[in-house]
Motif scaffolding. Structure first.
Motif, PDB file in Angstrom:
ATOM      1  N   LEU A  44       0.737  21.699  -5.090  1.00  0.00           N
ATOM      2  CA  LEU A  44       0.474  20.832  -5.647  1.00  0.00           C
ATOM      3  C   LEU A  44       1.684  19.939  -5.694  1.00  0.00           C
ATOM      4  N   ARG A  45       2.616  20.616  -6.568  1.00  0.00           N
ATOM      5  CA  ARG A  45       3.828  19.755  -6.351  1.00  0.00           C
ATOM      6  C   ARG A  45       4.811  19.449  -5.423  1.00  0.00           C
ATOM      7  N   SER A  46       4.974  20.448  -4.266  1.00  0.00           N
ATOM      8  CA  SER A  46       5.413  20.702  -3.044  1.00  0.00           C
ATOM      9  C   SER A  46       4.188  19.599  -1.959  1.00  0.00           C
ATOM     10  N   ILE A  47       3.418  19.897  -1.784  1.00  0.00           N
ATOM     11  CA  ILE A  47       2.439  18.727  -1.497  1.00  0.00           C
ATOM     12  C   ILE A  47       3.112  17.387  -1.732  1.00  0.00           C
ATOM     13  N   SER A  48       2.949  17.029  -3.514  1.00  0.00           N
ATOM     14  CA  SER A  48       3.261  15.547  -3.973  1.00  0.00           C
ATOM     15  C   SER A  48       4.517  15.321  -3.423  1.00  0.00           C
ATOM     16  N   GLU A  49       5.487  15.937  -3.442  1.00  0.00           N
ATOM     17  CA  GLU A  49       7.144  15.794  -2.823  1.00  0.00           C
ATOM     18  C   GLU A  49       6.868  15.413  -1.445  1.00  0.00           C
ATOM     19  N   ARG A  50       6.244  16.078  -0.887  1.00  0.00           N
ATOM     20  CA  ARG A  50       6.886  16.375   0.718  1.00  0.00           C
ATOM     21  C   ARG A  50       5.786  15.275   0.871  1.00  0.00           C
ATOM     22  N   CYS A  51       4.463  14.353   0.267  1.00  0.00           N
ATOM     23  CA  CYS A  51       4.590  12.492   0.957  1.00  0.00           C
ATOM     24  C   CYS A  51       5.033  11.971  -0.266  1.00  0.00           C
ATOM     25  N   ALA A  52       6.224  11.873  -1.269  1.00  0.00           N
ATOM     26  CA  ALA A  52       7.061  10.997  -1.489  1.00  0.00           C
ATOM     27  C   ALA A  52       8.256  11.290  -0.648  1.00  0.00           C
ATOM     28  N   GLU A  53       8.180  11.846   0.330  1.00  0.00           N
ATOM     29  CA  GLU A  53       9.939  11.335   1.030  1.00  0.00           C
ATOM     30  C   GLU A  53       8.934  10.537   2.397  1.00  0.00           C
ATOM     31  N   ARG A  54       7.790  11.629   2.512  1.00  0.00           N
ATOM     32  CA  ARG A  54       7.148  10.685   3.535  1.00  0.00           C
ATOM     33  C   ARG A  54       7.025   9.149   3.716  1.00  0.00           C
ATOM     34  N   ILE A  55       6.340   8.728   2.039  1.00  0.00           N
ATOM     35  CA  ILE A  55       6.469   7.929   1.488  1.00  0.00           C
ATOM     36  C   ILE A  55       7.529   6.824   1.909  1.00  0.00           C
ATOM     37  N   ASP A  56       8.650   7.438   1.093  1.00  0.00           N
ATOM     38  CA  ASP A  56       9.634   6.611   1.282  1.00  0.00           C
ATOM     39  C   ASP A  56       9.784   6.660   2.526  1.00  0.00           C
ATOM     40  N   ASP A  57       9.618   7.232   3.882  1.00  0.00           N
ATOM     41  CA  ASP A  57      10.560   7.208   4.728  1.00  0.00           C
ATOM     42  C   ASP A  57       9.887   5.691   5.681  1.00  0.00           C
ATOM     43  N   THR A  86       8.395   3.285   4.110  1.00  0.00           N
ATOM     44  CA  THR A  86       9.096   2.411   3.195  1.00  0.00           C
ATOM     45  C   THR A  86      10.228   1.197   3.343  1.00  0.00           C
ATOM     46  N   ARG A  87      11.284   2.185   4.016  1.00  0.00           N
ATOM     47  CA  ARG A  87      12.449   1.822   4.740  1.00  0.00           C
ATOM     48  C   ARG A  87      12.585   1.746   5.629  1.00  0.00           C
ATOM     49  N   ILE A  88      11.605   2.471   7.269  1.00  0.00           N
ATOM     50  CA  ILE A  88      10.771   1.695   8.367  1.00  0.00           C
ATOM     51  C   ILE A  88      10.500   0.473   8.376  1.00  0.00           C
ATOM     52  N   LEU A  89       9.392   0.073   7.167  1.00  0.00           N
ATOM     53  CA  LEU A  89       8.333  -1.284   7.392  1.00  0.00           C
ATOM     54  C   LEU A  89       9.597  -2.021   7.004  1.00  0.00           C
ATOM     55  N   GLU A  90      10.442  -1.658   5.800  1.00  0.00           N
ATOM     56  CA  GLU A  90      10.956  -2.854   5.599  1.00  0.00           C
ATOM     57  C   GLU A  90      12.604  -3.134   6.485  1.00  0.00           C
ATOM     58  N   ALA A  91      12.910  -2.018   7.368  1.00  0.00           N
ATOM     59  CA  ALA A  91      13.644  -2.900   8.177  1.00  0.00           C
ATOM     60  C   ALA A  91      13.351  -3.338   9.777  1.00  0.00           C
ATOM     61  N   GLN A  92      11.969  -3.597   9.856  1.00  0.00           N
ATOM     62  CA  GLN A  92      11.047  -4.138  10.698  1.00  0.00           C
ATOM     63  C   GLN A  92      11.042  -5.156  10.441  1.00  0.00           C
ATOM     64  N   ALA A 121       1.103  -1.244  -0.488  1.00  0.00           N
ATOM     65  CA  ALA A 121      -0.103  -0.243  -0.034  1.00  0.00           C
ATOM     66  C   ALA A 121       1.100   1.394   0.324  1.00  0.00           C
ATOM     67  N   VAL A 122       1.836   1.210   0.922  1.00  0.00           N
ATOM     68  CA  VAL A 122       2.896   2.451   0.527  1.00  0.00           C
ATOM     69  C   VAL A 122       3.560   2.747  -0.470  1.00  0.00           C
ATOM     70  N   CYS A 123       3.601   1.558  -0.979  1.00  0.00           N
ATOM     71  CA  CYS A 123       4.766   1.798  -2.345  1.00  0.00           C
ATOM     72  C   CYS A 123       3.519   2.073  -3.673  1.00  0.00           C
ATOM     73  N   ASP A 124       2.310   1.625  -3.222  1.00  0.00           N
ATOM     74  CA  ASP A 124       1.455   2.237  -4.110  1.00  0.00           C
ATOM     75  C   ASP A 124       1.188   3.289  -3.981  1.00  0.00           C
TER      76      ASP A 124
END
Length: 87
Positions: free
Chosen positions: A50-63, A65-71, A15-18
């Motif tokens: 919208l682009r600024s929001i999109s970029e912030r969302c992408a950063e949070r989603i990447d974070d 994903t990394r946290i979930l994968e590490a867990q 879901a995070v990747c989607d």
């Protein structure tokens, strides 16, 4: 960790990747509209927001994903260690 919990964690990562793909798609759409000169000058400010929001969302989603994968890696390592312990 039980099978159901593993499955739920894998679904959460999916879901995070989607959500990340959705964010990148929005960014590409905004860029395409801007290059196609289909934006009214008044829309530019909205697109930039919208682009600024999109970029912030992408950063949070990447974070996330990394946290979930590490867990998951830590949980799987613990599980393997438990299985290897002599009874």
């Amino acid at each position: 960790m039980g099978y159901e919990e593993k499955l739920e964690r894998m679904e959460l990562i999916d879901a995070v990747c989607d959500a990340g793909r959705l964010t990148r798609g929005l960014d590409q759409l905004l860029e395409s509209l801007a290059h196609a000169d289909q934006l009214d000058p008044l829309d530019v400010e909205g697109v930039l927001a919208l682009r600024s929001i999109s970029e912030r969302c992408a950063e949070r989603i990447d974070d996330a994903t990394r946290i979930l994968e590490a867990q998951n890696e830590a949980l799987y390592a613990e599980e393997r260690a438990e299985k290897q312990k002599p009874s």
